[in-house]
Design an enzyme around this catalytic site. Structure first.
Site, PDB file in Angstrom:
ATOM      1  N   ARG A  67     100.136  16.517  89.381  1.00  0.00           N
ATOM      2  CA  ARG A  67     100.890  17.463  88.560  1.00  0.00           C
ATOM      3  C   ARG A  67     101.998  16.737  87.802  1.00  0.00           C
ATOM      4  NH1 ARG A  67     102.268  21.933  93.055  1.00  0.00           N
ATOM      5  NH2 ARG A  67     102.707  19.994  94.157  1.00  0.00           N
ATOM      6  N   ASP A  69     105.344  16.751  85.115  1.00  0.00           N
ATOM      7  CA  ASP A  69     106.500  17.600  84.840  1.00  0.00           C
ATOM      8  C   ASP A  69     106.554  18.034  83.381  1.00  0.00           C
ATOM      9  OD1 ASP A  69     107.438  17.438  87.443  1.00  0.00           O
ATOM     10  OD2 ASP A  69     108.712  15.696  87.027  1.00  0.00           O
ATOM     11  N   ARG A 214     110.159   7.905  86.741  1.00  0.00           N
ATOM     12  CA  ARG A 214     111.340   8.101  85.888  1.00  0.00           C
ATOM     13  C   ARG A 214     112.601   7.536  86.536  1.00  0.00           C
ATOM     14  NH1 ARG A 214     111.243  14.345  84.584  1.00  0.00           N
ATOM     15  NH2 ARG A 214     113.279  13.796  83.676  1.00  0.00           N
TER      16      ARG A 214
END
Length: 285
Positions: A67, A69, A214
């Protein structure tokens, strides 16, 4: 060999549910991530399932490899779905793309055995984080790269990245809200390559935590601009404390580019993106 294809089912035979694997690429800017959400919130999953449901003429539910973001992109998101509709792979491919918005494409579809699972069968995942390093804010690709105006020293970033390769507890590099059962993951490789004004972080691991790439990118950019020493990457790792890791880098430059499965599934291999940096595909895998 897949035991049952859509074309082979006889009209008078009992209903046979077949499983299909597919590769989805998308520009995540306009979506609140992959996962289907409450009504009125745009998600990639909802758009894909609507398109596939139209082709199947019945509701289709998908499972993805990972999944992503809000604002995150993919050039190789792998999904699977089940259907009793008798459709050729060409039907799924062309029909889905005819019903998908312009920022989402189905790259391929293939029948697979029932034990294939897009998430749980995956052995590794690979992401690329694209940084545009220039004093001038880019007018093009503004939501497909992360802009950093400070001069980044890629050698310092490479040295710091090497400290994260291997099996570690990545608690300090995951989001506070991460729901993964274990923070221990194995990074197989972590590379940084410069192409003109682009710096690309290429990282492959058995699995990733929420915001892990990230947060790594954020730490490496701080080191690259000279705000922190190279050793800081390892110090953050050792702390196991997210508060020690600085800011989370923006989502815009992040791409899911590859998912690895056992050879027995014989899934097609598509070149890794993003498309505007096709020279990256010369990198040794």
């Amino acid at each position: 060999m897949v035991s049952q294809t859509f074309e082979a089912a006889a009209p008078e035979a009992a209903v046979v549910v077949s499983r299909v694997a597919a590769c989805i690429e998308y520009r995540g800017t306009a979506y609140r991530g992959w996962q289907r959400q409450q009504s009125g919130v745009r998600s990639v999953q909802e758009a894909v399932e609507k398109a596939l449901s139209r082709v199947a003429n019945h509701p289709v539910s998908t499972v993805c490899a990972g999944r992503t973001d809000a604002g995150v992109h993919a050039s190789s998101q792998i999904i699977h779905f089940d259907s009793d509709a008798r459709r050729s792979m060409a039907n799924w491919f062309h029909g889905a793309n005819a019903n998908l918005p312009a920022d989402i494409s189905l790259a391929w579809a293939q029948p697979v055995e029932q034990d294939f699972h897009a998430r749980f069968s995956a052995k590794a995942r690979r992401y690329r984080y694209v940084i545009y390093n220039d004093p001038v804010r880019p007018a093009h690709l503004a939501h497909e790269v992360t802009w950093n105006y400070r001069t980044l020293d890629i050698e310092r970033m490479q040295q710091a990245g090497a400290l994260l390769v291997g099996e570690h507890d990545f608690s300090a590099y995951r989001a506070v809200a991460c729901q993964a059962k274990s923070p221990v993951k194995t990074i197989h490789h972590l590379r940084l390559v410069r192409f003109g004004q682009f710096i690309v972080l290429d990282v492959r691991a058995n699995a990733f935590l929420h915001h892990m790439v990230r947060n790594i990118a954020g730490v490496l950019m701080e080191i690259g601009c000279g705000e922190r020493p190279v050793e800081w990457a390892a110090e953050v790792l050792k702390s196991r404390d997210r508060r020690e890791g600085g800011l989370t880098a923006p989502p815009f430059g992040l791409y899911l580019v590859d998912v690895t499965y056992p050879e027995r599934f014989q899934l097609p291999h598509r070149y890794m993106g993003p498309h505007f940096l096709s020279a990256l595909n010369s990198l040794d895998d």
